[in-house]
Design a protein around this motif. Structure first.
Motif: not given
Length: 114
Positions: A14-37
């Motif tokens: 089964a594929s992820l719901p589109r909304e969940v997939y995009y939430q994950c994409v943007w969290m991964i793209r935000d990881m550097e900021r989270l690590k520095s925080l």
């Protein structure tokens, strides 16, 4: 122009719901900021929900990466951060897509989103 981020599908999975997939994409793209925080936080300042949330997201990412073979991890993260990037020539594109899909599913499950 921005290219659309496509979710790959594994046959029989089964594929992820589109909304969940995009939430994950943007969290991964935000990881550097989270690590520095987390790194810049003052441990004596008391509880901070932003720091706790960042720690949980980083932990979920690291646990999802542990389910992927070592030599695919960096490429998969890069392919999420930069659309069309990260996939090296040492494996077929379908192999990369399979591991990226499994990683995204594990990350969403670890976050409790799926």
């Amino acid at each position: 122009l921005y290219m659309k981020e496509y979710q790959y599908r594994i046959k029989g999975s089964a594929s992820l719901p589109r909304e969940v997939y995009y939430q994950c994409v943007w969290m991964i793209r935000d990881m550097e900021r989270l690590k520095s925080l987390v790194e810049s936080s003052d441990s004596d300042a008391g509880p901070d929900d932003r720091i706790d949330d960042a720690i949980v997201k980083i932990d979920c990412l690291n646990r999802a990466l542990e389910e992927i073979p070592d030599y695919y991890r960096k490429g998969i993260i890069e392919s999420v951060k930069v659309r069309g990037g990260g996939f090296d020539e040492f494996a077929h594109a379908n192999t990369w897509k399979k591991w990226k899909t499994r990683f995204m599913q594990a990350f969403a499950a670890n976050l409790g989103l799926y």
